[in-house]
Write a protein that holds these residues in place. Structure first.
Motif, mmCIF file in Angstrom:
data_model
loop_
_atom_site.group_PDB
_atom_site.id
_atom_site.type_symbol
_atom_site.label_atom_id
_atom_site.label_comp_id
_atom_site.label_asym_id
_atom_site.label_seq_id
_atom_site.Cartn_x
_atom_site.Cartn_y
_atom_site.Cartn_z
ATOM 1 N N SER A 47 48.273 53.441 54.001
ATOM 2 C CA SER A 47 48.594 53.944 54.487
ATOM 3 C C SER A 47 49.949 54.774 53.805
ATOM 4 C CB SER A 47 49.482 53.753 56.043
ATOM 5 O OG SER A 47 48.273 53.435 56.995
ATOM 6 N N SER A 48 51.003 53.559 53.349
ATOM 7 C CA SER A 48 52.546 53.883 52.566
ATOM 8 C C SER A 48 52.015 54.050 50.706
ATOM 9 C CB SER A 48 52.889 52.770 51.862
ATOM 10 O OG SER A 48 54.237 53.233 51.847
ATOM 11 N N ILE A 49 50.497 54.346 50.053
ATOM 12 C CA ILE A 49 50.778 54.861 48.898
ATOM 13 C C ILE A 49 49.997 56.409 48.876
ATOM 14 C CG2 ILE A 49 50.672 52.722 47.196
ATOM 15 C CD1 ILE A 49 47.666 52.826 47.834
ATOM 16 N N ILE A 50 48.996 56.099 50.267
ATOM 17 C CA ILE A 50 48.040 57.927 50.425
ATOM 18 C C ILE A 50 49.760 59.023 50.777
ATOM 19 C CG2 ILE A 50 48.026 57.860 52.771
ATOM 20 C CD1 ILE A 50 45.153 58.872 52.330
ATOM 21 N N ASP A 51 51.056 58.457 51.343
ATOM 22 C CA ASP A 51 51.430 59.254 51.520
ATOM 23 C C ASP A 51 52.427 59.187 50.076
ATOM 24 O OD1 ASP A 51 51.789 59.789 54.103
ATOM 25 O OD2 ASP A 51 52.713 57.892 54.231
ATOM 26 N N THR A 60 51.896 54.315 41.329
ATOM 27 C CA THR A 60 52.353 53.145 39.932
ATOM 28 C C THR A 60 51.268 52.567 38.836
ATOM 29 O OG1 THR A 60 52.927 51.807 41.349
ATOM 30 C CG2 THR A 60 54.831 53.409 41.323
ATOM 31 N N ASN A 61 51.405 51.908 38.819
ATOM 32 C CA ASN A 61 50.138 51.073 37.708
ATOM 33 C C ASN A 61 49.949 50.443 38.955
ATOM 34 O OD1 ASN A 61 50.546 52.693 35.782
ATOM 35 N ND2 ASN A 61 51.567 51.008 34.000
ATOM 36 N N LYS A 62 50.918 49.691 39.401
ATOM 37 C CA LYS A 62 51.097 48.542 40.971
ATOM 38 C C LYS A 62 50.050 48.801 41.749
ATOM 39 C CE LYS A 62 54.464 45.289 38.970
ATOM 40 N NZ LYS A 62 56.400 44.435 39.740
ATOM 41 N N GLN A 63 50.867 49.979 42.076
ATOM 42 C CA GLN A 63 50.030 50.252 43.056
ATOM 43 C C GLN A 63 48.231 50.701 42.603
ATOM 44 O OE1 GLN A 63 52.475 54.032 43.554
ATOM 45 N NE2 GLN A 63 53.477 52.876 45.604
ATOM 46 N N GLU A 64 48.432 51.305 41.481
ATOM 47 C CA GLU A 64 46.870 51.884 41.064
ATOM 48 C C GLU A 64 45.684 50.122 41.284
ATOM 49 O OE1 GLU A 64 42.847 53.375 39.820
ATOM 50 O OE2 GLU A 64 45.661 54.725 40.683
ATOM 51 N N SER A 65 46.317 49.413 40.391
ATOM 52 C CA SER A 65 46.359 47.519 40.253
ATOM 53 C C SER A 65 45.501 47.816 41.621
ATOM 54 C CB SER A 65 46.851 47.399 39.654
ATOM 55 O OG SER A 65 46.330 45.714 39.133
ATOM 56 N N THR A 66 46.346 47.613 42.649
ATOM 57 C CA THR A 66 46.182 46.795 44.101
ATOM 58 C C THR A 66 45.387 47.968 44.579
ATOM 59 O OG1 THR A 66 49.112 46.036 44.566
ATOM 60 C CG2 THR A 66 47.477 46.003 46.465
ATOM 61 N N LEU A 67 44.970 48.548 44.091
ATOM 62 C CA LEU A 67 44.170 50.044 45.433
ATOM 63 C C LEU A 67 42.459 49.372 44.448
ATOM 64 C CD1 LEU A 67 43.014 52.245 47.178
ATOM 65 C CD2 LEU A 67 43.864 53.722 45.383
ATOM 66 N N GLN A 68 42.786 49.191 43.374
ATOM 67 C CA GLN A 68 41.401 49.268 42.828
ATOM 68 C C GLN A 68 41.060 47.794 43.049
ATOM 69 O OE1 GLN A 68 42.596 49.328 38.962
ATOM 70 N NE2 GLN A 68 42.279 51.405 38.466
#
Length: 92
Positions: A47-51, A60-68
């Motif tokens: 919910s946070s990263i969709i915003d 960010t790279n860390k957000q992308e990595s966690t999403l994957q």
């Protein structure tokens, strides 16, 4: 160092210049659709990263990595393999 919304001023400038990436938003929405399979932390994170993706156009790279990592853990094939391993595991 001065921060603007969690970003340094330099990073905030770069982020503002990004255009929204509908593919990223769609991936996050798809992950959120797993509802019952998601932990409370995963739901909150998504919910946070969709915003962020909508506002800044990317992650960010860390957000992308966690999403994957979340996407992979909810993939039906990965889940089936994990369940098969649990079912067939013996501690011999």
């Amino acid at each position: 160092m001065s921060y603007v919304g969690g970003w340094t001023r330099k990073e905030a400038k770069v982020q503002k210049g990004r255009k929204q990436n509908p593919e990223t938003v769609a991936r996050i929405e798809k992950a959120l659709a797993h509802g019952d399979l998601l932990s409370d932390w995963e739901k909150s994170f998504l919910s946070s990263i969709i915003d962020s993706a909508r506002c800044y156009g990317g992650l960010t790279n860390k957000q992308e990595s966690t999403l994957q990592r979340i996407e992979k853990s909810k993939d039906p094939e990965v889940r089936a393999a994990r369940e098969a391993w649990k079912r067939d595991f013996t501690s011999d």
